[in-house]
Design a protein around this motif. Structure first.
Motif, short mmCIF file in Angstrom:
data_model
loop_
_atom_site.label_atom_id
_atom_site.label_comp_id
_atom_site.label_asym_id
_atom_site.label_seq_id
_atom_site.Cartn_x
_atom_site.Cartn_y
_atom_site.Cartn_z
N ASP A 84 0.83 -1.20 0.00
CA ASP A 84 0.00 0.00 0.00
C ASP A 84 0.87 1.26 0.00
N VAL A 85 1.99 1.19 0.72
CA VAL A 85 2.95 2.29 0.73
C VAL A 85 4.31 1.70 0.35
N PRO A 86 4.65 1.72 -0.95
CA PRO A 86 5.94 1.16 -1.38
C PRO A 86 7.09 2.12 -1.11
N LEU A 87 8.16 1.60 -0.55
CA LEU A 87 9.35 2.40 -0.26
C LEU A 87 10.55 1.69 -0.89
N PRO A 88 11.02 2.17 -2.03
CA PRO A 88 12.09 1.49 -2.75
C PRO A 88 13.46 1.70 -2.10
N GLU A 89 13.63 1.15 -0.92
CA GLU A 89 14.91 1.24 -0.21
C GLU A 89 15.44 -0.18 -0.02
N ARG A 90 16.71 -0.38 -0.35
CA ARG A 90 17.29 -1.73 -0.33
C ARG A 90 17.23 -2.36 1.06
N GLN A 91 17.39 -1.57 2.12
CA GLN A 91 17.43 -2.13 3.47
C GLN A 91 16.05 -2.44 4.03
N ILE A 92 15.00 -1.98 3.35
CA ILE A 92 13.64 -2.24 3.82
C ILE A 92 13.16 -3.56 3.24
N SER A 93 12.50 -4.36 4.08
CA SER A 93 12.01 -5.66 3.63
C SER A 93 10.86 -5.49 2.64
N ARG A 94 10.61 -6.56 1.88
CA ARG A 94 9.54 -6.49 0.87
C ARG A 94 8.21 -6.11 1.52
N GLN A 95 7.89 -6.71 2.65
CA GLN A 95 6.77 -6.30 3.49
C GLN A 95 7.36 -6.05 4.88
N HIS A 96 7.48 -4.79 5.25
CA HIS A 96 8.25 -4.43 6.45
C HIS A 96 7.36 -4.28 7.69
#
Length: 223
Positions: free
Chosen positions: A39-51
């Motif tokens: 619902d809120v995508p954050l394209p950051e490498r360190q963030i999990s696919r579903q955080h």
């Protein structure tokens, strides 16, 4: 009378080198993560696919860590499982993204606003680089590196500032050339000593082992 459409909590999302996003929570559950399907995508490498999952239950909102690889913090404390969210709480994802929860009935702060209580003991005047503790000014002024470090922590109140963030802020010209751990620790120690000149009983700068530093800025309660 039904609630107005504007009466929704808001997520204020701050990412490095990105403008602050304001995301209304318009449904009972949202997923925040790296995957584009979130619902809120954050394209950051360190963030999990579903955080994390933010969900509503009995008119209250909660945040749940979804077994993220690099962790979630709420107001500087590691999140395990779920916890209730209150107005002004700050969620930190993997030390790269900060999300401030603005509750129903509250006004979203301006994106340039510093998240500091009006009667916080430690105050900075950004334009003049003056530092006050209570009603006393720190004199002589801080050195430029000391001030840059304090301003970084002050602007990220309650969040952990990594050593990389410290290097990028305090020694921007040194990025890529390396700054030693000892140089960072020495700067933190000198800044602590300067603040202790006015308030020796309060530890303002907290070392979070393995992660970085955060600022404790207590509120002065006047009768």
């Amino acid at each position: 009378m039904p609630k107005l459409e504007t009466e929704r909590p808001i997520l204020m999302i701050r990412r490095e080198n990105q403008p602050t996003q304001q995301v209304p929570i318009s449904q009972d559950e949202i997923i925040v993560g790296r995957d584009e399907s979130c619902d809120v995508p954050l394209p950051e490498r360190q963030i999990s696919r579903q955080h994390i999952r933010i969900y509503r239950q009995n008119d209250r909102f909660y945040v749940q860590d979804l077994d993220s690889k690099n962790g979630t913090w709420v107001n500087g404390q590691p999140l395990k499982g779920s916890t209730e969210l209150h107005d002004g709480d700050e969620i930190q994802l993997a030390l790269t993204t900060r999300i401030r929860f603005v509750g129903i009935g509250s006004t979203a702060p301006l994106t340039s606003e510093v998240p500091v209580f009006a009667n916080a003991r430690l105050r900075l005047e950004h334009e003049s680089r003056r530092v006050f503790i209570g009603d006393r000014e720190l004199d002589p002024p801080l050195s430029l590196p000391q001030y840059r470090l304090l301003e970084l922590l002050y602007n990220n109140l309650g969040s952990i500032c990594t050593r990389d963030m410290v290097i990028e802020t305090v020694w921007p010209e040194a990025m890529g050339e390396g700054v030693s751990e000892q140089a960072i620790d020495a700067l933190v120690r000198r800044l602590r000593d300067r603040l202790a000149e006015l308030d020796p009983d309060q530890q303002y700068i907290i070392t979070v082992r393995g992660h970085g530093f955060r600022l404790e800025n207590p509120v002065d309660h006047h009768e």
